[in-house]
Design a protein around this motif. Structure first.
Motif, short mmCIF file in Angstrom:
data_model
loop_
_atom_site.label_atom_id
_atom_site.label_comp_id
_atom_site.label_asym_id
_atom_site.label_seq_id
_atom_site.Cartn_x
_atom_site.Cartn_y
_atom_site.Cartn_z
N TYR A 21 0.81 -1.22 0.00
CA TYR A 21 0.00 0.00 0.00
C TYR A 21 0.85 1.28 0.00
N ASP A 22 1.92 1.28 0.82
CA ASP A 22 2.74 2.50 0.93
C ASP A 22 3.35 2.87 -0.41
N LEU A 25 0.77 4.08 -2.89
CA LEU A 25 0.36 5.45 -2.65
C LEU A 25 1.43 6.45 -3.11
N THR A 89 -3.84 -5.61 -2.83
CA THR A 89 -4.04 -4.20 -2.53
C THR A 89 -5.51 -3.94 -2.85
N ASP A 93 -9.58 -0.29 -0.12
CA ASP A 93 -8.62 0.22 0.87
C ASP A 93 -7.65 1.21 0.23
N THR A 96 -9.47 4.46 -0.11
CA THR A 96 -9.62 5.23 1.13
C THR A 96 -8.27 5.84 1.54
N GLN A 97 -7.18 5.12 1.29
CA GLN A 97 -5.86 5.70 1.61
C GLN A 97 -5.59 6.91 0.71
N ASP A 100 -7.56 9.78 2.00
CA ASP A 100 -6.88 10.30 3.19
C ASP A 100 -5.77 11.27 2.77
#
Ligand code: UDP
Length: 250
Positions: A21-22, A25, A89, A93, A96-97, A100
């Motif tokens: 995820y990191d 993003l 992934t 989710d 939503t990240q 954010d």
């Protein structure tokens, strides 16, 4: 079966990014600097199977700038061919990240898709959950090709940085790739039924089921009409195994 880049893995003709995820993003944030739109797709096993029969869908998915695996089926497939994917992934989710991140940076988002009223309800929930985000505009996802020009004008005039396209596959992937040169936003992401979830019309599986890789089972039980669509999942795994066996013979 792997592409020359170690960051990508190929499963049944679909190139997937191997990131957590990191990292996903970070890659997404880069589109804000380079302009765009960066097109993001999150195919699951069902979409990969559909792409076998639908060349336009396959071209759209492989034409995206970032392609993240959604669903335990794709993770399993990667294991079968001997590659790791850092887990799934999940599209929801990741979205939503991204929301954010958009809230932290005071970015604006346009919501396109769902039945009439869904995008507006999802917008209300986004404003509460992600204060700082500006909702640039909303539109339902039921329009034909003749209406596309008008919708694209609306998105561009709204000045949205991020476009969420929630029209399901193959419509959303084809829409984004076909119109990428006309869209002025920095990021366009296909999010399937995620606006229905944000709007509270559909519920996600409990976290323990998500963690156990059983989200598909929850969807099947709560939306039994999906059974025909989901029946491709075992076929997907069988095809991946057959592909692997063929490779071993070479
Ligand atoms: N949808 C749409 N336009 C269409 C067909 C579907 O906006 O022409 C919407 C539909 O209302 C739903 C979403 O697309 O909100 C598709 O959800 P689905 O559950 O199929 O997607 P998934 O989450 O499985 O990718």
């Amino acid at each position: 079966m792997t592409s020359p880049s170690t960051q990508k893995i190929k499963i049944m003709g679909i190139l997937l990014d191997r990131v957590d995820y990191d990292r996903a993003l970070q890659k997404i944030e880069r589109f804000l600097e380079t302009g765009g739109p960066g097109v993001i797709v999150t195919p699951n096993a069902e979409i990969i199977m559909a792409a076998r029969k639908n060349e336009k869908l396959k071209e759209a998915v492989n034409g995206a700038d970032l392609c993240f695996p959604d669903g335990i089926g794709v993770v399993l497939a990667a294991r079968i061919i001997g590659k790791s994917l850092y887990g799934r992934t999940a599209g929801f989710d990741l979205m939503t990240q991204m929301l954010d991140m958009a809230a932290r940076r005071n970015l604006s988002v346009f919501l396109l898709g769902g039945k009439p009223g869904v995008a507006e309800e999802a917008a209300g929930s986004i404003k509460v959950k992600f204060p700082g985000i500006k909702i640039a505009g909303t539109h339902h996802g039921y329009f034909d090709e003749n209406g596309e020009g008008q919708i694209i004008d609306m998105i561009n005039k709204s000045g949205a940085h991020i476009l969420l396209v929630a029209m399901g596959a193959p419509k959303q992937e084809i829409f984004m790739i076909k119109n990428r040169n006309k869209l002025h936003c920095s990021i366009a992401m296909g999010v399937g039924g995620s606006l229905d979830v944000l709007a509270g019309r559909v519920h996600r599986a409990p976290v323990f089921m998500q963690k156990a890789g059983l989200e598909w089972l929850y969807r099947l039980v709560t939306q039994p009409t999906r059974i025909k669509r989901m029946s491709v999942l075992p076929l997907f795994i069988i095809d991946v195994i057959l592909d692997r066996l063929r490779q071993n013979k070479l």
